[in-house]
Each structure stands twice: as C-alpha cells, then as structure tokens.
Design a protein around this motif. Structure first.
Motif, PDB file in Angstrom:
ATOM      1  N   LEU A 289       7.691  10.843  10.035  1.00 23.57           N
ATOM      2  CA  LEU A 289       6.321  10.936   8.933  1.00 23.57           C
ATOM      3  C   LEU A 289       6.376  10.625   7.680  1.00 23.57           C
ATOM      4  CD1 LEU A 289       3.274  11.045   9.444  1.00 23.57           C
ATOM      5  CD2 LEU A 289       3.518  13.537   9.606  1.00 23.57           C
ATOM      6  N   ALA A 290       7.613  11.456   7.070  1.00 30.44           N
ATOM      7  CA  ALA A 290       7.881  11.560   5.796  1.00 30.44           C
ATOM      8  C   ALA A 290       8.135  10.145   5.138  1.00 30.44           C
ATOM      9  CB  ALA A 290       8.825  12.694   5.259  1.00 30.44           C
ATOM     10  N   TYR A 291       8.852   9.646   5.996  1.00 35.66           N
ATOM     11  CA  TYR A 291       9.420   8.113   5.584  1.00 35.66           C
ATOM     12  C   TYR A 291       8.087   7.347   5.657  1.00 35.66           C
ATOM     13  CZ  TYR A 291      11.123   3.281   5.804  1.00 35.66           C
ATOM     14  OH  TYR A 291      11.427   1.890   5.438  1.00 35.66           O
ATOM     15  N   ALA A 292       6.998   7.405   6.532  1.00 38.72           N
ATOM     16  CA  ALA A 292       5.971   6.521   6.586  1.00 38.72           C
ATOM     17  C   ALA A 292       5.088   6.680   5.608  1.00 38.72           C
ATOM     18  CB  ALA A 292       5.380   6.846   7.924  1.00 38.72           C
ATOM     19  N   MET A 356      12.792   1.598  11.603  1.00 34.29           N
ATOM     20  CA  MET A 356      12.658   0.543  10.374  1.00 34.29           C
ATOM     21  C   MET A 356      12.075  -0.870  10.721  1.00 34.29           C
ATOM     22  SD  MET A 356      15.552   1.521   7.634  1.00 34.29           S
ATOM     23  CE  MET A 356      15.566  -0.057   6.927  1.00 34.29           C
ATOM     24  N   ALA A 357      12.612  -1.317  11.749  1.00 35.63           N
ATOM     25  CA  ALA A 357      12.256  -2.711  12.273  1.00 35.63           C
ATOM     26  C   ALA A 357      11.012  -2.665  12.808  1.00 35.63           C
ATOM     27  CB  ALA A 357      13.275  -3.217  13.330  1.00 35.63           C
ATOM     28  N   GLU A 358      10.411  -1.711  13.267  1.00 32.96           N
ATOM     29  CA  GLU A 358       9.285  -1.569  13.827  1.00 32.96           C
ATOM     30  C   GLU A 358       8.268  -1.569  12.783  1.00 32.96           C
ATOM     31  OE1 GLU A 358       6.007  -1.805  16.808  1.00 32.96           O
ATOM     32  OE2 GLU A 358       8.017  -2.439  16.698  1.00 32.96           O
ATOM     33  N   ALA A 359       8.511  -0.647  11.803  1.00 35.81           N
ATOM     34  CA  ALA A 359       7.720  -0.206  10.637  1.00 35.81           C
ATOM     35  C   ALA A 359       7.494  -1.516   9.947  1.00 35.81           C
ATOM     36  CB  ALA A 359       8.381   0.786   9.719  1.00 35.81           C
ATOM     37  N   LYS A 360       8.499  -2.328   9.746  1.00 35.08           N
ATOM     38  CA  LYS A 360       8.345  -3.730   8.839  1.00 35.08           C
ATOM     39  C   LYS A 360       7.629  -4.642   9.654  1.00 35.08           C
ATOM     40  CE  LYS A 360      12.610  -2.982   6.060  1.00 35.08           C
ATOM     41  NZ  LYS A 360      13.880  -3.590   5.806  1.00 35.08           N
ATOM     42  N   PHE A 370       1.362   4.834   9.369  1.00 31.95           N
ATOM     43  CA  PHE A 370       1.560   3.972   8.175  1.00 31.95           C
ATOM     44  C   PHE A 370       0.311   3.668   7.244  1.00 31.95           C
ATOM     45  CE2 PHE A 370       5.104   3.056  11.133  1.00 31.95           C
ATOM     46  CZ  PHE A 370       6.032   3.234  10.281  1.00 31.95           C
ATOM     47  N   TYR A 371       0.495   4.038   6.119  1.00 28.44           N
ATOM     48  CA  TYR A 371      -0.807   3.675   5.075  1.00 28.44           C
ATOM     49  C   TYR A 371      -0.548   2.129   4.602  1.00 28.44           C
ATOM     50  CZ  TYR A 371      -1.581   8.921   4.922  1.00 28.44           C
ATOM     51  OH  TYR A 371      -2.006  10.130   5.117  1.00 28.44           O
ATOM     52  N   ARG A 372       0.727   1.957   4.521  1.00 26.25           N
ATOM     53  CA  ARG A 372       0.803   0.420   4.322  1.00 26.25           C
ATOM     54  C   ARG A 372       2.206   0.085   4.636  1.00 26.25           C
ATOM     55  NH1 ARG A 372      -0.225   2.749  -1.073  1.00 26.25           N
ATOM     56  NH2 ARG A 372       1.432   3.721  -1.755  1.00 26.25           N
ATOM     57  N   ARG A 373       2.615  -1.300   4.648  1.00 25.86           N
ATOM     58  CA  ARG A 373       4.029  -1.503   4.837  1.00 25.86           C
ATOM     59  C   ARG A 373       5.177  -0.943   4.118  1.00 25.86           C
ATOM     60  NH1 ARG A 373       7.904  -5.443   3.450  1.00 25.86           N
ATOM     61  NH2 ARG A 373       8.731  -6.547   5.494  1.00 25.86           N
ATOM     62  N   PRO A 374       6.179  -0.201   4.764  1.00 25.64           N
ATOM     63  CA  PRO A 374       7.020   0.339   3.981  1.00 25.64           C
ATOM     64  C   PRO A 374       7.967  -0.754   3.009  1.00 25.64           C
ATOM     65  CG  PRO A 374       7.123   1.235   6.177  1.00 25.64           C
ATOM     66  CD  PRO A 374       6.138   0.186   6.198  1.00 25.64           C
ATOM     67  N   VAL A 375       8.257  -0.494   2.092  1.00 26.17           N
ATOM     68  CA  VAL A 375       8.997  -1.333   1.340  1.00 26.17           C
ATOM     69  C   VAL A 375      10.486  -1.063   0.845  1.00 26.17           C
ATOM     70  CG1 VAL A 375       6.876  -2.339   0.159  1.00 26.17           C
ATOM     71  CG2 VAL A 375       8.129  -0.495  -0.804  1.00 26.17           C
ATOM     72  N   LYS A 376      10.799   0.327   1.066  1.00 28.23           N
ATOM     73  CA  LYS A 376      12.154   0.528   0.839  1.00 28.23           C
ATOM     74  C   LYS A 376      12.659   1.221   1.974  1.00 28.23           C
ATOM     75  CE  LYS A 376      10.978   2.947  -3.509  1.00 28.23           C
ATOM     76  NZ  LYS A 376      10.927   3.898  -4.736  1.00 28.23           N
ATOM     77  N   LEU A 477       6.604   5.621  18.774  1.00 26.95           N
ATOM     78  CA  LEU A 477       5.587   5.248  17.524  1.00 26.95           C
ATOM     79  C   LEU A 477       4.026   5.306  17.908  1.00 26.95           C
ATOM     80  CD1 LEU A 477       7.507   3.011  15.096  1.00 26.95           C
ATOM     81  CD2 LEU A 477       7.128   5.514  14.868  1.00 26.95           C
ATOM     82  N   ALA A 478       3.851   4.620  18.923  1.00 33.65           N
ATOM     83  CA  ALA A 478       2.574   4.494  19.575  1.00 33.65           C
ATOM     84  C   ALA A 478       2.071   5.815  19.796  1.00 33.65           C
ATOM     85  CB  ALA A 478       2.312   3.405  20.674  1.00 33.65           C
ATOM     86  N   GLY A 479       2.878   6.784  20.647  1.00 34.00           N
ATOM     87  CA  GLY A 479       2.516   8.026  20.923  1.00 34.00           C
ATOM     88  C   GLY A 479       2.046   8.749  19.873  1.00 34.00           C
TER      89      GLY A 479
END
Length: 503
Positions: A289-292, A356-360, A370-376, A477-479
C-alpha cells in the motif's frame, strides 16, 4: 468410494472458537458452517462492548454481516440463517479474564458441552505494549488450560505463528523452538520453563508503571517489550509472547490433546470463501500500500530470501484437519506449520517483481489501491545500505523542509514524510523482508496424506497448489482492492500530463 475422515470425526461434535472478530477466525467459522453440515454446534466466545454488551448481539451486528458469509448466503441463505439460529451459540466472555469472566457453574457447563476449542484470539501488533501482549498471547492461555482441565477429553487447537522461530536461521521444523538469545531452562519433556521469566517480565512492567504515565507509559512499555524480545532472541513482542504461550500450554496440557498450528504470513484467500477475500491490511500489504501510494520506493530486504506467505483458506483448512485428528486419535502434543517456504518458495525479489509488473501493466484495474501508474521501481537493499541512505537523506531534507516551510512550499515536507513512513515500516517489518530461515511443513503434508484424497480436495493445505504469479498479480491485489480498501475520494482524472507531473 472413500469418505471424508474430517466430516466423520466432526459429525455431532461441538466446537468452541475464540477470535472470530478477527480475520482468520471468520474464515474458520465460515468454512465449518459451509463444509461440515453435520457438525453438532459451534460456540463463539465473544467479548461484549458498549454498543453490544451481549455476545449474540455483537455477533449479529459485527460478524454475521461480514462479506466472508456472502457465499453462504448466496448458495443457501435459508440454511445459513437456520444454522445461526439453531447451532450457533454465543458466549459472552473475555479470553483474558480468569474463567473467561464466567461464573464457575457457567464455565463448567461450557467445558462439558464442547469437544474441542480453537483459540485464534491474539494481539498481532508487532509493537504492542508488553503487558497487553503478555495478557492476550501468553497468560490468557491459562484460561484455555483451565477449560481443558474441567473436561479431560477436550481437544485444544492453539493458533500460533511460524515466527516463534525468532532469530534462528536455517531449516525450521515442526518442533519446539529453542530461543536464539538468552538461556531459558528446558524441561525433560521438551518445553521451556517460563514461570520465572514471566515473573521477571511482570516485575519490569510494574517498575515502568511506577515511573511513567499516559502516552509516555505506553511508549516505555512498547520499548520494554522490544528490548526483552530481542534479549531472548525475537525481533518483536508479538512473536516472543506467542512463543511463551506455546510453552505455557505444553506444560499445562502435558499428556492431553494439544495441537499447535503455526501459520506463516497469512494473506488473502486462494479460493475460499472467494478468491482474494481479506479483511484489513496485513503484514505484506502495508508495504504494498505504501508503494502504491508512492510513499515508499526503497526497503531493507534480501531479494534472494524466501518470504513465506500463505493464503488464509489453507490456514483454516489446516486448523480443521487438526481438530479432526485430535478428536479421532490418541491425545498428545502435535505441531503443524502451515507455510509455503519449503514446498513452493517465492523469494522477496520475485514477490516484488510480480507486484511491480502488475502495477505497471494493470494499475487502473485497482482503483482503490493505485492513484496512478507507479513510475518509480521498488528496490530492496541490505539493511546497512538502507540505514545509510535513509539516515543520510533525512538531515538535508529536514533542513530544506524547515527553510521551505517558511516560504510556504511543501515538496520537501512530503518527501520527509515519505521517508519517515519508510523508516517506520522498516522498523516494524524489516526483519520479515530479510529472511534467513525456511519453514518446513512435512508433518502437515503427512497429516493431509493420512486424511485421504477426499479431504485433500475438501480441505486443501498444500502450498504447491499456488501459482505465485496468478495469486500475487490477479488474486491478492484484486482482493486488497475489493475487500480491504474503501473507495478513495474523487481525484483529478488520470492523464498523461498528470502522470508526467507525478514523475
């Protein structure tokens, strides 16, 4: 055709469960109601509160309304309601109070009316005040033991944790764990003698209480817990007091039916009651969550280390298998570890890479996460480097923040807050992301094999069934997005311009 040994052993039996206001307790309860239709009855020990002083009132308002029961309601709502009416018995009591706070005759009646008790009540706060952690994770087990002493045939299932292993390294078997720190005397029966240690800890608690009050007292009791845990070989108060609880029960119930079930890091359901079902944010999720939310991009960890995650339904199934065995076999002490590290390992690096792969590629599907696509990227580094980087960055950021604060600019302040979030999470969870141990569960897999193919299908416990890419990327992640996180407040629309600015 072979039949289910579990269903046969639980037919007509009465089971007491503690901790059903918690995540795991709810899943155990749901599975028993849905899968064991001939169970005699289920008794829940529930503490009353201001809104609902009566256990049944609290159950109906806070537990029965949980989404964990959606499947039961959809498949046969009438049967579910009928079960709650006829075979679900709520006991108003407190697990940490002597005799659960019941009158002696009520406690005797409860003991005589149940065949097994599943104790899943616990404080899972890693940095709990020592007195509170001792009360619920250790000392309350005297009350469980007293219940068993009133009914010699009662089977006790204690939910512990694989992390009672503490700071030991290497292969961790399903056995009594030796402390990695200061010596604690061991009995000839194998468990450790903790009475003197408990007395010393209580003296230290009393000393702290005599010198501090209010918030400072709370902080000093937290510090005391961490210090004592570290002294004897544990990273935090939670795992230290859970280990102490194991020793207390093994001594009190020597020669009786006692099964200790140790899960590793419990996360969302693999399949039941629904893929991804979860309640609240768990150990790994706080970091996810902190990363997202773009607060953490660096964390202390060993990419090659095995992070031991286990879906909650496999843990519930393990507990139910343990109950069936304890009721059907000769009474003795048994230990089972419900984990994935030895049979289907996923490394810290693989765990990060999947997320990270799923987030991107698919961040927009998880609008509450996610508020937006992680860039880092999310980077795991060794502890010494992490401390140097974070410590080195904090001083200039703090100075810049103070200067810019005078001018009304806040970017440095946000960076400083993110840095503090990272440090806080690292303090709590850093031990778990740099593992130097592998949990083994050969005995649990042997138990599942003894129960047979029908029960393997009804109550799966084998982590080899997990496809980590699918579980982490699509199910977990869906859960988290669906069950654990409330819909976020409306934000500005995602756009290429917005994303560029976020970079």
């Amino acid at each position: 055709m072979s039949s289910s040994k579990v269903l046969e052993q639980l037919r007509g039996k009465q089971v007491l469960i503690t901790g059903t206001t918690g995540f795991l307790g709810k899943v155990i309860l749901e599975k028993l109601i849905r899968t064991v239709p001939d169970i005699g009855g289920i008794h829940l020990l529930i503490r009353g509160n201001k809104q609902h002083p009566d256990a049944r009132g609290r159950f109906l308002q806070e537990i029965s309304t949980s989404s964990v029961f959606d499947r039961l309601r959809q498949e046969n709502s009438e049967a579910f309601e009928s079960f709650l009416e006829d075979r679900l018995h709520c006991v108003t009591g407190e697990v940490t109070q002597h005799g659960f706070g019941l009158k002696p005759e009520a406690l005797q009646k409860l003991a005589g009316s149940v065949d097994a008790v599943i104790n899943s009540a616990a404080s899972v706060n890693f940095r709990e005040e020592l007195d509170k952690a001792l009360s619920i994770n250790t000392l309350c087990l005297q009350n469980i033991a007293e219940l068993a002493q009133l009914n010699p045939s009662l089977a006790v299932i204690q939910v512990s944790t694989c992390y009672v292993n503490g700071m030991n390294s290497g292969q961790v078997t399903e056995s009594v764990i030796k402390p990695a720190g200061a010596d604690i005397p061991r009995s000839s029966s194998g468990y450790y003698e903790i009475e003197e240690l408990i007395r010393v800890l209580n003296d230290s608690i009393a000393d702290v209480r005599s010198r501090y009050t209010g918030k400072l007292l709370e902080r000093k009791l937290v510090d005391l817990g961490i210090r004592e845990a570290n002294r004897y070989g544990w990273s935090d108060t939670y795992t230290f007091t859970k280990w102490l609880g194991e020793q207390l029960l093994m001594k009190a119930l020597e020669g009786r039916a006692l099964t200790i079930v140790r899960p590793s890091i419990i996360e969302s359901a693999l399949e039941e009651p629904a893929p991804g079902w979860i309640e609240g944010v768990k150990v790994a999720d706080a970091i996810i969550l902190a990363y997202a939310r773009e607060k953490v991009t660096l964390f202390p960890g060993k990419r090659s280390g095995i992070v031991d995650v286990i879906p909650v339904d496999l843990v519930a199934n393990t507990i139910i298998l343990a109950v069936a065995e304890a009721l059907g076999e000769r009474p003795e002490a048994r230990i089972y570890q419900c984990c994935s590290g030895s049979s289907n390992p996923v490394s810290v690096g693989e765990f990060i890479d999947h997320l990270m792969a799923e987030a991107k590629s698919n961040y927009a599907s998880y609008e509450n996460l996610f508020y937006r696509r992680p860039v880092k990227p999310f980077i795991a580094v060794n502890r010494a480097l992490f401390d140097a980087l974070v410590g080195g960055a904090r001083i200039p950021l703090s100075l810049a923040s103070r200067m810019k604060g005078l001018l009304g600019q806040g970017r440095e302040l946000k960076a400083l807050q993110n840095l503090d979030t990272t440090r806080s999470l690292a303090t709590i969870f850093g031990f778990y992301t740099a593992p130097d141990y592998i949990f083994c569960n050969n005995d649990l897999l042997a138990l599942a094999a003894r129960m047979g193919e029908v029960d393997k299908a009804l109550f799966p416990v084998d982590a080899r069934e997990i496809d980590w890419a699918v579980y982490l990327r699509k199910i977990h992640l869906a859960g988290l997005n669906r069950y654990a996180l409330s819909a976020k407040k409306a934000r500005r629309p995602r756009s290429s311009r917005g994303r560029k600015k976020a970079a």
